[in-house]
Design a protein around this motif. Structure first.
Motif, PDB file in Angstrom:
ATOM      1  N   SER A 173      28.119  28.107 -96.662  1.00  0.00           N
ATOM      2  CA  SER A 173      27.644  29.581 -96.255  1.00  0.00           C
ATOM      3  C   SER A 173      29.020  30.433 -96.741  1.00  0.00           C
ATOM      4  N   ILE A 214      16.434  38.296 -87.055  1.00  0.00           N
ATOM      5  CA  ILE A 214      17.290  37.171 -87.430  1.00  0.00           C
ATOM      6  C   ILE A 214      16.563  35.904 -86.966  1.00  0.00           C
ATOM      7  N   LYS A 271      21.155  32.201 -87.740  1.00  0.00           N
ATOM      8  CA  LYS A 271      22.525  32.387 -88.572  1.00  0.00           C
ATOM      9  C   LYS A 271      22.821  30.814 -89.327  1.00  0.00           C
ATOM     10  N   TRP A 299      19.304  41.404 -82.500  1.00  0.00           N
ATOM     11  CA  TRP A 299      18.842  40.233 -83.927  1.00  0.00           C
ATOM     12  C   TRP A 299      17.643  41.192 -84.412  1.00  0.00           C
ATOM     13  N   ILE A 331      24.507  39.603 -91.108  1.00  0.00           N
ATOM     14  CA  ILE A 331      24.023  38.966 -92.143  1.00  0.00           C
ATOM     15  C   ILE A 331      24.938  38.248 -92.768  1.00  0.00           C
ATOM     16  N   GLN A 332      25.074  36.785 -93.070  1.00  0.00           N
ATOM     17  CA  GLN A 332      25.798  36.161 -94.161  1.00  0.00           C
ATOM     18  C   GLN A 332      24.998  35.554 -94.858  1.00  0.00           C
ATOM     19  N   THR A 351      21.603  33.050 -94.329  1.00  0.00           N
ATOM     20  CA  THR A 351      20.935  33.482 -92.917  1.00  0.00           C
ATOM     21  C   THR A 351      19.735  33.380 -93.161  1.00  0.00           C
TER      22      THR A 351
END
Length: 143
Positions: A9, A77, A80, A99, A118-119, A122
């Motif tokens: 990630s 979300i 993650k 979220w 957010i990466q 995700t």
């Protein structure tokens, strides 16, 4: 994999990330279709822009035709990258205040996805808010 290898990630930059959007048609019947978005710029994309983009994908992709009957208005979300997943296979009931990125009461135009945490890798859920509230009050599966 050694302890010095970077997490997958963290390998891709925020301007060229990959995210998974879980398009939820029905909570009780667990109708969920994953759509992977490659090459998204998390630093310049807002949740509202992402919502509009996914709705356009649903309306123009033949394989997503059954998912066109729902008026999607919320992105939340689901998990993650490298985080724990919910026990519920459809939606994550926790952290609604933090979220939910865009909903009927949240415009989603103020901050970028990156600023909201957010990466790369995700997983997000796309659904209709009213259906979520109803299912959360009585989470019974019908199949």
């Amino acid at each position: 994999m050694s302890s010095t290898d970077p997490l997958t990630s963290n390998v891709r930059p925020a301007t060229d990330s990959l995210i998974t959007v879980r398009i939820i048609k029905s909570f009780p019947y667990r109708n969920v279709k994953n759509h992977i978005i490659k090459d998204i710029d998390l630093k310049s994309t807002t949740p509202k822009q992402l919502l509009d983009r996914i709705i356009n994908v649903i309306n123009t992709t033949g394989g997503l035709r059954p998912y066109r009957t729902v008026e999607y208005d919320t992105i939340k979300i689901y998990t993650k990258a490298h985080g724990s997943k919910s026990m519920n296979l459809v939606i994550n009931f926790e952290n609604d205040d933090e979220w939910v990125l865009v909903s009927p009461t949240i415009t989603g135009n103020d901050k970028s996805l990156w600023e909201l945490g957010i990466q790369n890798e995700t997983e997000l859920s796309l659904f209709k808010w009213d259906d979520y509230v109803e299912y959360k009050a009585n989470p019974v599966e019908k199949w």
